[in-house]
Design a protein around this motif. Sequence first.
Motif, PDB file in Angstrom:
ATOM      1  N   HIS A   1       1.150  -1.092  -0.047  1.00 13.24           N
ATOM      2  CA  HIS A   1      -0.013  -0.165   0.258  1.00 13.24           C
ATOM      3  C   HIS A   1       0.511   0.858   0.417  1.00 13.24           C
ATOM      4  CE1 HIS A   1      -3.150   2.941   1.453  1.00 13.24           C
ATOM      5  NE2 HIS A   1      -1.952   3.665   2.018  1.00 13.24           N
TER       6      HIS A   1
ATOM      7  N   CYS B   1       0.627   5.725  -0.144  1.00 15.72           N
ATOM      8  CA  CYS B   1      -0.032   6.527  -0.176  1.00 15.72           C
ATOM      9  C   CYS B   1       0.796   7.586   0.329  1.00 15.72           C
ATOM     10  CB  CYS B   1      -1.352   6.536   0.985  1.00 15.72           C
ATOM     11  SG  CYS B   1      -1.345   6.451   3.092  1.00 15.72           S
TER      12      CYS B   1
ATOM     13  N   ASP C   1      -8.955   5.462   0.071  1.00 10.21           N
ATOM     14  CA  ASP C   1      -7.379   5.907  -0.815  1.00 10.21           C
ATOM     15  C   ASP C   1      -6.113   5.065   0.297  1.00 10.21           C
ATOM     16  OD1 ASP C   1      -7.519   6.659  -2.714  1.00 10.21           O
ATOM     17  OD2 ASP C   1      -7.393   9.039  -1.904  1.00 10.21           O
ATOM     18  N   CYS C   2      -7.107   4.992   2.035  1.00 10.59           N
ATOM     19  CA  CYS C   2      -6.065   4.675   2.993  1.00 10.59           C
ATOM     20  C   CYS C   2      -6.738   4.495   4.351  1.00 10.59           C
ATOM     21  CB  CYS C   2      -4.892   6.119   3.663  1.00 10.59           C
ATOM     22  SG  CYS C   2      -4.302   5.258   4.850  1.00 10.59           S
TER      23      CYS C   2
HETATM   24 ZN    ZN Z   1      -1.618   4.701   3.758  1.00 13.28          ZN
END
Ligand code: ZN
Length: 384
Positions: A252, A254, A348-349
């Motif tokens: 992941h 971000c 998104d997160c």
């Molecule tokens: Zn994140």
Amino acid sequence: MVMKGSHQIFPTSVVGSLPRPEWLMDGISKFERGELAEEQLKQYYDEAVILAIKQQEMTGVDEVSDGEQRRFSFLAFVAERIPSFKMIPASELMNEDAARYAEKMNLPVSIISNPVIVGPIKRTAPLVADEVKFAMKHTQKPVMAPIIGPFTLLINSWNKAKSSRYYKTPEDAFLDLTRLLREEVLALRDAGASFVQLDEPAIGNFVDFRYTKWLLALNGWKVNDVKELHRVSAELINMTVKGVTGIKVGVHICRGNWPADEEHLSHGGYENMIEEIIDLKVDRLVLEYATKRAGTYDVFKEHPWHGEIGLGVIDVKNPQVESQEEIVDRVEEASKVFGSETITLNPDCGFASGRPWPVVTRQIAYRKLSAQTEAAKILRRKHN
Ligand SMILES: [Zn+2]
């Protein structure tokens, strides 16, 4: 691994954390003041996890997490489980250089704590495998497991003053640190997790290197050129997953998850880190994409990704709940580049990467996950 009971396209998932209920926060404060027994606090944590799971189920999300309810943060929890790391407030590690960078980013330094290496790194206890086992007892749905990625862990945890007795340089810690995480990935496989996600916001920070430079200054990690870290990040992830079979693993990426105003958050697309992304030997990329700060899908036209995409379709920092149509449009656009068969819909997160800094309320988080489910239904009707 195929999701239990569903082979449909456009499955939905989460990235991990969910805001903690007020009564849990109160319980933790009471425990810290010595007004609550540890056994009672453990009961609160168990109940918070069950609630997080049931609330996710009510939104219809296909794959759930335990909401990271037990963790102080997505990063610092390592020190809560493994004594090779000690949670140290960033304010204690600060120096002039680091303070300069922190000020430019409006960083809430006073609430950040890092798990700093204070001994030889060994997996003396599970990091999160026990969390997953508990969660699996309370749901029929597949349970995903977010854990910290090796690069983000290393850049936050190796501190010259505190760690060089055990690892003279960050490079000296590569083997032990990736072994720790690989052993955890295998334990998660054996526990029955559906997916292991290595959280690597430190790679997302390569869009402008502001946060990276802050961490390097804070921890006294010297590099000739910050761009060297591109190679280091891919190398560490590939070392971690080397030889791992029987479990789906993803990364992941971000750009940080603070409740800051947009102008202080990092801006920039994946072109800033595409070379190492394409090199990753993992099954899925879980990418922030709902926020405009993450750029466009175009970079993946020139650099095709071989695996699955966890597509960020929910802007976790925006309290406005997305409409179903808005989410459908985002996925349709992404399908043209990635293909509809590869996409999982996710936010998104996380919604609360750290206990003290949820980015939206619990109510909004769950409404957003419901919108994501409804959008997936529309997409399946259109594409089947
Ligand atoms: Zn994140």
